[in-house]
Motif scaffolding. Sequence first.
Motif, PDB file in Angstrom:
ATOM      1  N   HIS A  20      -3.037  61.295  63.118  1.00 49.11           N
ATOM      2  CA  HIS A  20      -3.561  61.009  61.780  1.00 49.11           C
ATOM      3  C   HIS A  20      -3.567  62.215  60.868  1.00 49.11           C
ATOM      4  CE1 HIS A  20      -7.604  62.759  62.294  1.00 49.11           C
ATOM      5  NE2 HIS A  20      -7.486  62.378  63.551  1.00 49.11           N
ATOM      6  N   THR A  21      -3.302  63.389  61.413  1.00 44.57           N
ATOM      7  CA  THR A  21      -3.241  64.561  60.546  1.00 44.57           C
ATOM      8  C   THR A  21      -1.805  64.877  60.129  1.00 44.57           C
ATOM      9  OG1 THR A  21      -2.947  66.123  62.354  1.00 44.57           O
ATOM     10  CG2 THR A  21      -5.205  65.554  61.798  1.00 44.57           C
TER      11      THR A  21
ATOM     12  N   ARG B 266       5.562  62.286  61.554  1.00 46.32           N
ATOM     13  CA  ARG B 266       5.413  61.081  62.383  1.00 46.32           C
ATOM     14  C   ARG B 266       6.771  60.546  62.789  1.00 46.32           C
ATOM     15  NH1 ARG B 266       0.314  57.805  60.268  1.00 46.32           N
ATOM     16  NH2 ARG B 266      -0.962  59.604  59.819  1.00 46.32           N
TER      17      ARG B 266
ATOM     18  N   GLU C 169      -3.003  56.602  66.088  1.00 45.29           N
ATOM     19  CA  GLU C 169      -3.479  57.627  65.160  1.00 45.29           C
ATOM     20  C   GLU C 169      -4.342  58.700  65.812  1.00 45.29           C
ATOM     21  OE1 GLU C 169      -3.540  57.528  61.428  1.00 45.29           O
ATOM     22  OE2 GLU C 169      -1.746  56.302  61.689  1.00 45.29           O
ATOM     23  N   ASP C 170      -5.156  58.299  66.787  1.00 40.32           N
ATOM     24  CA  ASP C 170      -6.107  59.251  67.336  1.00 40.32           C
ATOM     25  C   ASP C 170      -5.521  60.096  68.463  1.00 40.32           C
ATOM     26  OD1 ASP C 170      -8.061  58.530  65.605  1.00 40.32           O
ATOM     27  OD2 ASP C 170      -8.913  56.997  66.912  1.00 40.32           O
TER      28      ASP C 170
END
Lengths: 357, 506
Positions: B136-137, B143, B93-94
Amino acid sequence: MSFNLALVPRREISLFRQVLTPVIALVVALLIGGLIVWLMGRSPAKAFDVFLREPLTDPWALQEVLLKSTPLMLISIGLIFCFRANRWNIGAEGQFLLGGIFGGGVAIATHGLSGPWILPLMMLAGVAGGMLYAAIPAALRNRFGISEILTSLMLVYVAELLLDYLVRGPWRDPKGFNFPQSVPFTDAAQLQPLFEGGRLHSGFVLALLAVIVAILVFKRSLFGFAVKASGEAPRAANFAGFNEKRITLVVFLISGGLAGLAGIIEVSGQVGQLRPGFGQGLGFTAIIVAFLGRLSPFGAMLSSLVIAVLLIGAESAQVSLKLPFDLTRFFMGLLLIAVLAGESLNRYRLEFRKEPA
Amino acid sequence: MGPERIRLSGITKAFGALKANDHVDLTLHAGEIHALLGENGAGKSTLMKILYGLLRPDSGEIRINGRRVSLPSPQAARAQGIGMVFQHFSLFEDFTALENIAIPLEGRIADAGLRAQVEAKARHFGLAIELDRPVHTLSAGERQRIEILRALMQEPQVIILDEPTSVLTPDEAEALFATLDTLASEGAGILFISHKLEEVRRLCSRATILRGGKVVAETDPRAVSAAELAALMVGEGVLELRPAGEHALGAPMLQLDGLSVAPDGVHGVALQAIHLTVQAGEVVAIAGVAGNGQSELYAALSGEGGRVTSGQVRMAGQDVTRRDINARRALGAAFVPEARLGQATLPQGPLSENVILSWHATESLGRWLLDTVRIGTVARNVIERFDVRTPSPDPLAAQLSGGNLQKYVVGREIERKPQLMIVDQPSWGVDARAATHIRQTLLDLAAKGAAVLVISQDLDEAMAMADRLAVMHGGHLSAARPVSALSRAEIGLLMTQGESPARGAA
Ligand SMILES: Nc1ncnc2c1ncn2[C@@H]1O[C@H](COP(=O)(O)OP(=O)(O)OP(=O)(O)O)[C@@H](O)[C@H]1O
Ligand SMILES: [Mg+2]
């Protein structure tokens, strides 16, 4: 052409492997430790005798082992709450010292008085001291998002200096020949032996109680579930409405409270007065204990005993074999590395790869 | 048909007593798009994980390009030219999109060289991605494109896609199909898992159908109807959705008055003055292309997040704008979030423990010690009533197949007998029969007097379930209107252009 080493996840881990791993880790650590002792020119067999056999067979030494395991058990049980929740309290040593200072303060203030209320009051004060001190990193994390790892660790040094100041300044024993130490506690402020002629006191019972309560909390309580959820899957904990900040605060209070209790038990049951260095790094050793016990309360109880055996063994090895005390520190580290390496090799296997450079 | 790429023969895999794969045979040729079909828990993901080196088969053999291989790890599978896009996203995610693409490429880092290559690939296959945004955005569709691009970077000869379209909008799905067609025409073999039979028939030239871990048929999906395919999968006809009978509507259970919410993260969408009312007894659907503010809306509704900047959320008449999720549950609300693993459930917790997550706020689960008997009973009831297929009586959430976990989560919430049910993507990855079952249960819940709000990207689902429907676009919500008064064309327009100001909000 270059070689490199890769960790490849194992897909299935057999039960046999899981059971055998800690045993093999212990054996490997013993072998390496024996080798080092041999390289230092002492007999590994003799060292084994002093380090492991004596503390476990001699009744007097066995009591010492249980006494030594008491603070380790209390602190590591508290740390498990933090670590399971994925909060990193590295400052148990400081909370331990504050527990001693607060409880010891009660003993000093009531010096000369007697009554059955003094000891319980000291214990409560010890718990409160540890809690207050642990609340600082928790509050800083909750309010400003500051890493609790750093703040809790840094506060250890503050606590050491505070203790130093107190026993050299306001709390110094006027009849103590200028030694940096407080007045010796009276009997009313000391934990008494559980049985005649022995040394083991009720602190050990409290530690066992903490183990049992922690087992119940993690197995069967909503709070234990919230702690696990918050550590394993923060989004699921959020979905469950477990308040992240409240959990941070509560796990820090629990672990600070238990460390503080351990501190006053050590001061009141073992040392009998406040003096610098009563911490002996037990608050840090307890981190190792918690991980050796794989963050389970029962495991922490067992590993507290194992580490206590080593610590007691080390004391006599210093005398009888002239082995340095640091060797024990080294051996504890070795044991932890062996256990962690065993865990990793359980989950991953090593693969050598050839690569064209 | 091109040369044979993959031949699986006699693949067997058991989890304890459960045979997830039972002597499965499957062949895949170059240039072929091959569907793997079957109801939830049939063993599709398991088979693909074996081919991708994540699971070791108990027996059977794998041949790639005619040579017998053993695949001890995903690295080994990738070295054999196999790429996989997972059912549950497997991104960090990061990290940025580019970094995520770099990770499995051994010896590569997210540098300019890689960027150029990735950009070229993305252009070639028409996959639009902003490479520097942290994952995560990103929306589900974005994705997905990262996952696909990541698989493509290794120049695979075989690509496995496990339910790639369940989170995609129709447009995104079309774009994906175009990509897959290109890939196949360039000689790759594609294994495609989906519960959407229409798209299987549009895309695939062959289909292997699994039931209870065994191959029950191999057909050309274009030669049979979707209904026939469904019958092969589940053994009998798929249920039809029964509309709820006439029933009176009650008091408003959910009211949004000019709700504005700050965007979730840098690239989130701000919600702008949203108005919506859901009355007891009705089903309202919110349709719209993903990433138009649905996740912000869900978070603000459940109280899990969503920074409300103005306006109100009212539940059962009370202002709950600043109350937490459990206060809302106490007013009769239940929530099914989009992510079933890790948000709706604790992956490493057994299903019984997972009951606690949403039940502890309103039910007595024991005072000091948890009432494990009660929790176990609830879990068993959910498993039974919602036909959750489990590998053991009380498995970990992560051990359930995707669709079965969804059934469990929806069932767990319905068992609480909510007055207001808010569901984000009710039938994500659920097979046709189970999807109908979930939708039917929600309709029945409304018929019994609960208010139901469904957020769905699946327009067919939204239209089949809803009494009234609103469309989300760019953080605005159109007025909810009776489904009977809306045409698909109108909805399509709302989805792409939003509500024209001339028409105004009601
Ligand atoms: N790690 C595991 N441990 C135990 N059982 C498992 C595990 N993984 C899968 N299973 C079981 O194996 C069966 C097949 O699961 P699989 O994920 O392959 O189903 P699927 O066909 O992909 O279903 P879906 O359409 O719902 O994704 C299920 O009953 C599932 O519960
Ligand atoms: Mg699956």
